[in-house]
Design a protein around this motif. Structure first.
Motif, mmCIF file in Angstrom:
data_model
loop_
_atom_site.group_PDB
_atom_site.id
_atom_site.type_symbol
_atom_site.label_atom_id
_atom_site.label_comp_id
_atom_site.label_asym_id
_atom_site.label_seq_id
_atom_site.Cartn_x
_atom_site.Cartn_y
_atom_site.Cartn_z
ATOM 1 N N GLU A 92 15.314 -47.061 20.540
ATOM 2 C CA GLU A 92 14.812 -48.165 20.354
ATOM 3 C C GLU A 92 15.625 -49.163 20.014
ATOM 4 O O GLU A 92 16.855 -49.024 19.450
ATOM 5 N N ARG A 93 15.609 -50.449 20.744
ATOM 6 C CA ARG A 93 16.508 -51.659 20.583
ATOM 7 C C ARG A 93 16.384 -52.064 19.302
ATOM 8 O O ARG A 93 15.137 -52.693 19.029
ATOM 9 N N VAL A 94 17.256 -52.503 18.325
ATOM 10 C CA VAL A 94 17.308 -53.082 17.189
ATOM 11 C C VAL A 94 18.569 -54.090 16.834
ATOM 12 O O VAL A 94 19.291 -53.840 17.599
ATOM 13 N N PRO A 95 18.262 -55.048 15.965
ATOM 14 C CA PRO A 95 19.540 -55.763 15.556
ATOM 15 C C PRO A 95 20.750 -54.954 15.302
ATOM 16 O O PRO A 95 20.590 -53.901 14.508
ATOM 17 N N GLN A 96 21.948 -55.346 15.266
ATOM 18 C CA GLN A 96 23.005 -54.490 14.839
ATOM 19 C C GLN A 96 23.163 -54.249 13.583
ATOM 20 O O GLN A 96 23.358 -53.056 13.099
ATOM 21 N N GLU A 97 22.509 -55.583 12.560
ATOM 22 C CA GLU A 97 22.522 -55.008 11.137
ATOM 23 C C GLU A 97 21.601 -53.805 10.713
ATOM 24 O O GLU A 97 21.933 -53.027 9.872
ATOM 25 N N GLN A 98 20.691 -53.713 11.371
ATOM 26 C CA GLN A 98 19.649 -52.780 11.130
ATOM 27 C C GLN A 98 20.236 -51.263 11.397
ATOM 28 O O GLN A 98 20.163 -50.522 10.865
ATOM 29 N N LEU A 99 20.791 -51.245 12.742
ATOM 30 C CA LEU A 99 21.314 -50.101 13.369
ATOM 31 C C LEU A 99 22.456 -49.597 12.292
ATOM 32 O O LEU A 99 22.417 -48.281 11.962
ATOM 33 N N LEU A 100 23.043 -50.532 11.837
ATOM 34 C CA LEU A 100 24.300 -50.132 10.793
ATOM 35 C C LEU A 100 23.582 -49.381 9.306
ATOM 36 O O LEU A 100 24.055 -48.502 8.942
ATOM 37 N N ARG A 101 22.647 -50.027 9.176
ATOM 38 C CA ARG A 101 21.900 -49.865 8.016
ATOM 39 C C ARG A 101 21.257 -48.558 7.609
ATOM 40 O O ARG A 101 21.158 -47.760 6.803
#
Length: 324
Positions: free
Chosen positions: A195-204
Motif C-alpha cells: 500500500e502506498r502511503v505518505p513517508q511520515e505514515q510509513l515511518l510512524r
C-alpha cells in the motif's frame, strides 16, 4: 561498424565484459588502478582522450571537465552500477551523449543482502557475536531478545526493482503488512500487496523501514533526526540504497539512546567508513561493507550489460538501460 575504442576506468572490471567487447571487434583500454589508489583520477584524466565509449566503473565524478578531456568524438557512456549520483546527468544530456546504467541486473543480489541485514539487525547478531568473542555467552529466557519479522509492518522507501524483490522474499516470512512510499504509484504494488502511503505514515507505522531508493538532491539525508523520532521504539532501519540517504550523526544518537531498536547498513558515507567512526561502536548497528551486488554472477552480468549499453549506442540503438 568501424573500429571503435572504449576505455574502462577501473581495473576491477570483470573479464567477461572485456571478452564481450573484444568479440564484437571493439578495442578496449583499461586504466590499471582502482578508486582508492591516488593515481586513479590523474591516470583517467591523462588517458581518457580520443575514445568513442567510456565505461565509468568508478566513484569519481563524471563531469564537464572529464567530458572536455574525452573529446567531441565521445558517443556513449555507461556506469556499471544502478545509481548515477556521481554522473553530471544534465551536462551529459545537454551534450547529447547517451548514458546507461545496469538497472534490474542487481535486484536479486541486493534484495538477498537486505534480507540478511533485516535478520541480523532484528536478531542482534552483532551483539551476540561480540558477547561470544568475549566469552560472555549468557543463558536465560530474557537473554538477547530480538524482534519478529512475522506479523510485522514493513515499509519500503522506493518500490523499484530492488524493493519489489525484497517484498517477494519477505512474503515467505509472514509479514503482516507492506507499505511503500515514492514519487509515483507502482503498478506492481497491487500484486505484491503493498500500500502506498505518505513517508511520515510509513515511518510512524513500520516495524522495519527499508531504504531502497536512489540518492538525489531530494533524498539526501531523508532520514534525519525528526524522522528517527517519528519511528517506533522497536523499529529497525535498513539501508541498501546509498549512505547519503541517512543523517548518520542523527542515526548514531537514535541508536545510542534507543529511540529505535537497531539498524542494518550495507551502505554508509563515506565508504570505506573510518574504523573509529562512532556507528561502528554501537552494538545495535550492524554494518557490512557495501556487499549488495557482490556475487560473481551478478558482477559478471553487470559488466556484460555495461558492454551492451555501449555497443547499442555505437549501432544507433537505445541502450539496454538508458538513463534518459
Amino acid at each position: 561498424m568501424s573500429l571503435k575504442r572504449v576505455i574502462v576506468v577501473n581495473k576491477t572490471f570483470p573479464q567477461v565484459g572485456l571478452d564481450f567487447l573484444k568479440k564484437e571487434g571493439v578495442k578496449t583500454t583499461v586504466i590499471p588502478y582502482m578508486d582508492h589508489e591516488p593515481e586513479s583520477l590523474p591516470e583517467i584524466k591523462k588517458n581518457i582522450n580520443g575514445y568513442d565509449g567510456i565505461i565509468w566503473n568508478t566513484r569519481h565524478r563524471f563531469d564537464a571537465e572529464i567530458m572536455d578531456l574525452a573529446g567531441p568524438q565521445l558517443k556513449a557512456v555507461t556506469t556499471m552500477s544502478s545509481g548515477v549520483e556521481n554522473m553530471d546527468v544534465k551536462e551529459i544530456q545537454k551534450r547529447g551523449i547517451p548514458l546507461g546504467n545496469v538497472l534490474q541486473v542487481l535486484d536479486n543480489a541486493v534484495a538477498d543482502i537486505a534480507l540478511g541485514l533485516i535478520i541480523a539487525a532484528a536478531r542482534r547478531f552483532k551483539e551476540g557475536i561480540e558477547e561470544l568473542n568475549r566469552n560472555e555467552w549468557k543463558y536465560g529466557v530474557q537473554w538477547m531478545l530480538g524482534t519478529d519479522i512475522a506479523n510485522s509492518t514493513v515499509g519500503i522507501v522506493g518500490l523499484g526493482g530492488v524493493g519489489q524483490a525484497i517484498v517477494r522474499r519477505l512474503k515467505g516470512f509472514d509479514v503482516g503488512k507492506f507499505l511503500y512510499c515514492g514519487r509515483t504509484d507502482k503498478p506492481e504494488a497491487k500484486a505484491l500487496g503493498a500500500e502506498r502511503v505518505p513517508q511520515e505514515q510509513l515511518l510512524r507505522e513500520s516495524d522495519f523501514v527499508i531504504l531502497a531508493c536512489p540518492l538525489t538532491p531530494e533524498t539526501k539525508n531523508m532520514i534525519n533526526a525528526d524522522c528517527l523520532k517519528t519511528m517506533k521504539k522497536n523499529a529497525v532501519l535498513i539501508n541498501i540504497g546509498r549512505g547519503g540517504l541517512v543523517d548518520q550523526e542523527a542515526l548514531y544518537v537514535a541508536l545510542k539512546e534507543k529511540q529505535i531498536f537497531g539498524a542494518g547498513l550495507d551502505v554508509v558515507q563515506p565508504e570505506p567508513l573510518p574504523n573509529d567512526h562512532p556507528l561502528l561502536s554501537l552494538p545495535n548497528c550492524f554494518i557490512i561493507p557495501h556487499l549488495g551486488s557482490s556475487t560473481t554472477e551478478t558482477r559478471n552480468q553487470m559488466a556484460i550489460v555495461s558492454a551492451e549499453n555501449i555497443l547499442n549506442a555505437f549501432n544507433g540503438k537505445p541502450m539496454k538501460y538508458p538513463c534518459f
